[in-house]
Each structure stands twice: as C-alpha cells, then as structure tokens.
Write a protein that holds these residues in place. Structure first.
Motif: not given
Length: 288
Positions: A160-161, A257-267, A285-286
């Motif tokens: 959730p980040l 700008s415009p914002p560029l974001t990246a999701n983060i994952n545990i794999v 974690l869950k």
C-alpha cells in the motif's frame, strides 16, 4: 562434483595459493592438488593458471567460483531451515531496490524477530533485474521490486505504498529552484538514468516517447554513487524520492509534473515450498 571438493576449490580461489588453502582446510598440499586436478578432469576444463607465487582463475574458474558460491549459499540456507523446522527459526533472505518501502518491511521484520528471536535476516540490495535473477535461482526468498517489472511468473503482493519519480540536481543547477520538473526542462541537462531494463520505457513515455532527444550520458545501478556525481556537478539523476538524504547537502530533489509514480511489490517464486520462516513472514505481511 562433490560439495566437499567445491569447498576446496572456493578456498583456493579465495586464498590465491595452494599452500594457504591447504593450511586453512587442514589438508596436505599434495592431497589438495590431487583433488583439484581430479575436479578439472571431471569438468573437462582448466580452472587455474599456476604462477610462481599465486594462482589465477581462468574464465571457467571464475564462472565456477560465482556459481559455486551461490550453490553453497543455497545449501546452507536450505539445511538451516530444515534442521530448525520444529520451531519457527532459520534464515529469511530479502532482496530489494532502493525504496522507502524497506522501512515498511522493517516494522514487519521487527515483529517477526520479536516473536521468533532465533530467525536470522539477510538483506541483498540490487535493482529489479538483479533481485528477480536471484529469486529465479532460489538464492533469496522474497524480492522488493518497484514497477515497472514483469511479475507474471511470480507470486506477488502489491504494497500500500507508491514511490515518486523526479530529478536529483546540484543546488547550483539552473533547475534547482523549480518546484516541479516538466519534460521540456530537461532537454539540455546531462542525465543519468536507472539501468533497470523496463524503467527506460516508463521514463521514455513520460518524456514524450524518445530518450534520444535528451542528453543521457550514462546509467546507474544503485543511487548513492550516482548522487556523488550530482554533488560534483557532473550530471543530474532521474530517480525516486527519499532514497538519498538531501538535508544539509548541495543536493535537491524536484518531483516530476505531471507526476510519475511507481507501485511497489513483494514477489516470490511460484510453486515454491516455503520454509516456516517464509510462511510466517507472509502471514504477517498479509495481516498488514
């Protein structure tokens, strides 16, 4: 090839001489030399070039040294986790890129260690390409990876980040006083970008579709060394925020700008039988 003989080889590679390796292994030099010769004959390659004072590894020898270290590391972690299966203990290995999300994991690892103090935690730093390669080889249990990354062949949980992209510049740079950065601002600026295989595509899209229109002078793997070049005014770096502490330095981070974001994952690897330690880490974690 026996693990015992592989250990002999790695000891010689580390010590650079047969005599020192034999002393370290409590073997006679003739016995060790015989074992190494038999190993070369078994593999059908030459592993060493024997000089007057030191041995030098051949290309085949360097390859065996790298893979041999990985093999013994995997054997050690597997044996440790099996031997301690009656209680939740053993080793947990997590690889990850540079992101503040490691602080999020820190809270989970703190609880894990509080509940089971015999657990040992090993961290490996590298970009997504490095981390996924080690997961594929079974050398780490989990990877913390930043999108974009191919996750289809892995199990994963999205955290959730999100991370935010921008540019790290020297405070004397012409862009340093801007609140945000647009693609047009970067056309005359020498840039370093991440060498992660899929990041180029993401940045290229944000920049308008073609990196060749920009002055990209090189790439970086982890950000710290690249930030030293920014301090010296060599280049500016396209990177994620909050990796390098810019307080009381001649560095400043400016978001896109415009914002560029990246999701983060545990794999982690699909169809893998997890150790008790890994299962408990996933449970915590869950629950979060």
């Amino acid at each position: 090839m026996e693990l015992r003989v592989l250990t002999y080889f790695l000891t010689v590679a580390r010590e650079k001489t047969i005599s020192k390796a034999a002393e370290s292994l409590n073997l006679s030099q003739p016995t060790l030399s015989k074992q190494l010769k038999e190993l070369e004959e078994e593999l059908g390659v030459t592993l060493f070039i024997r000089g007057n004072r030191f041995i030098t590894l051949t290309e085949d020898g360097l390859y065996l040294m790298k893979r041999g270290q990985e093999i013994l590391s995997l054997v050690e972690s597997t044996t440790t986790n099996l031997n301690k299966s009656e209680i939740i203990s053993g080793q947990l290995t997590i690889g990850g890129g540079e992101t503040q999300a490691f602080e999020f994991l820190g809270g989970i690892l703190h609880e894990l260690r509080d509940n089971y103090p015999e657990i040992n935690i090993h961290l490996y730093s590298g970009n997504a390409d490095d981390v996924l390669e080690k997961i594929d080889k079974g050398l780490i249990d989990f990877g913390l990876v930043i999108d974009p990354v191919e996750k289809q062949k892995y199990e994963y949980i999205r955290l959730p980040l999100v991370d935010h992209w921008g540019i790290l510049v020297n405070t004397s740079h012409r862009l340093a006083n801007k609140k945000t950065i647009q693609p047009k601002d970067l056309q005359q600026t020498p840039l370093l970008i991440s060498n992660q295989s899929l990041v180029d595509n993401q940045l290229s899209e944000w920049l308008g579709g073609n990196l060749e229109h920009f002055n990209v002078i090189g790439t970086y793997n982890l950000l710290y060394n690249a930030s030293l070049l920014v301090k010296e005014g060599v280049a500016s770096v396209l990177c994620i925020d909050n990796i390098v502490n810019t307080a009381n330095t001649n560095l400043t981070f400016i978001p896109f700008s415009p914002p560029l974001t990246a999701n983060i994952n545990i794999v982690w690897k699909k169809n893998l039988t997890l150790s008790s330690v890994a299962k408990e880490f996933l449970r915590l974690l869950k629950s979060v």
